[in-house]
Motif scaffolding. Structure first.
Motif, mmCIF file in Angstrom:
data_model
loop_
_atom_site.group_PDB
_atom_site.id
_atom_site.type_symbol
_atom_site.label_atom_id
_atom_site.label_comp_id
_atom_site.label_asym_id
_atom_site.label_seq_id
_atom_site.Cartn_x
_atom_site.Cartn_y
_atom_site.Cartn_z
ATOM 1 N N ALA A 66 -4.562 7.027 4.216
ATOM 2 C CA ALA A 66 -5.342 7.962 3.290
ATOM 3 C C ALA A 66 -6.689 7.703 3.512
ATOM 4 N N PHE A 85 -11.233 9.075 3.353
ATOM 5 C CA PHE A 85 -12.151 9.918 3.020
ATOM 6 C C PHE A 85 -13.434 9.735 3.651
ATOM 7 N N ARG A 122 2.230 6.206 0.112
ATOM 8 C CA ARG A 122 0.970 7.005 -0.189
ATOM 9 C C ARG A 122 0.422 6.829 -1.282
ATOM 10 N N PHE A 150 -3.545 6.151 -1.511
ATOM 11 C CA PHE A 150 -4.504 6.951 -2.355
ATOM 12 C C PHE A 150 -5.222 6.109 -3.339
ATOM 13 N N ALA A 176 -7.988 4.004 -1.753
ATOM 14 C CA ALA A 176 -9.117 4.688 -1.313
ATOM 15 C C ALA A 176 -10.062 5.359 -2.363
ATOM 16 N N GLU A 177 -9.284 5.846 -3.538
ATOM 17 C CA GLU A 177 -10.256 6.432 -4.372
ATOM 18 C C GLU A 177 -10.976 5.051 -5.130
#
Length: 154
Positions: free
Chosen positions: A31, A33, A101, A105, A108-109
Motif C-alpha cells: 500500500a 500513498f 492488504r 492499508f 500507511a494511513e
C-alpha cells in the motif's frame, strides 16, 4: 525493514515500491500513498518545507517503529521532501509492505496521519498576495485521534 529519508530531491514512487518488494515472496500487499503539492485553485505559487535535519528522520523512524509494533509489517519506506516545491511536485511517499492488504492499508494511513499532524516539518505557502506559515488543520487532527485507540488485529 524500514527506510526513512528526508531529502530535497524528487523520488520515484514506483522504483521505491519495487525496491521494497524485490525478491520478497512473503509480501502479499504493498500500500502506498504519494502526496503532491497542489496549486490551491491557482492561489499557491510554491510551498516551502523546512525541517531540523536528524530530528525529523529520528522522529519519523520512531513512528515507523510504532506502526511495526501495531501491525505485522514486512517493510516500510517513508520519503519526505523539503525545500521549495511547486504545484505538481511530489512531497511525500509512504509505502508499506505486509502479508495482507488490511495491515498495509492501516499502517500507511496511520503513518500519513502522523506525518500530517505531528511530524517536525514547517510549511510556508507562497501566494501572489504574500507568504504565510501553514497552520494545522482540525480535520487532520481529528483523523489522527483515532490511532490513540489500540489497534484491532485482523
Amino acid at each position: 525493514m524500514a527506510a526513512v529519508r528526508v531529502q530535497a530531491g524528487d523520488f520515484d514512487a514506483a522504483a521505491e515500491g519495487r525496491a521494497l518488494t524485490a525478491g520478497r515472496r512473503e509480501i502479499g500487499a504493498l500500500a502506498s500513498f504519494v502526496g503532491l503539492c497542489r496549486d490551491e485553485g491557482g492561489r499557491l505559487e510554491a510551498l516551502e518545507i523546512e525541517h531540523y535535519p536528524g530530528m525529523a528522520e529520528a522522529e519519523i523512524a520512531r513512528v515507523v517503529a510504532e506502526a511495526e509494533a501495531r501491525w505485522p509489517l514486512l517493510g516500510v519506506t517513508v520519503v519526505h521532501r523539503h525545500g521549495r516545491l511547486e504545484a505538481g511536485d511530489n512531497i511525500v511517499l509512504v509505502a508499506v509492505a505486509a502479508a495482507h492488504r488490511g495491515e498495509a492499508f492501516a499502517a500507511a494511513e496511520f503513518l500519513m496521519d502522523y506525518l500530517k499532524t505531528r511530524a517536525p516539518f514547517w510549511k510556508k505557502e507562497e501566494r501572489p498576495d504574500g507568504s504565510a506559515w501553514v497552520d494545522a488543520k482540525t480535520a487532520d487532527d481529528t483523523a489522527a485521534e483515532r490511532w490513540a485507540r489500540p489497534p484491532s488485529r485482523t
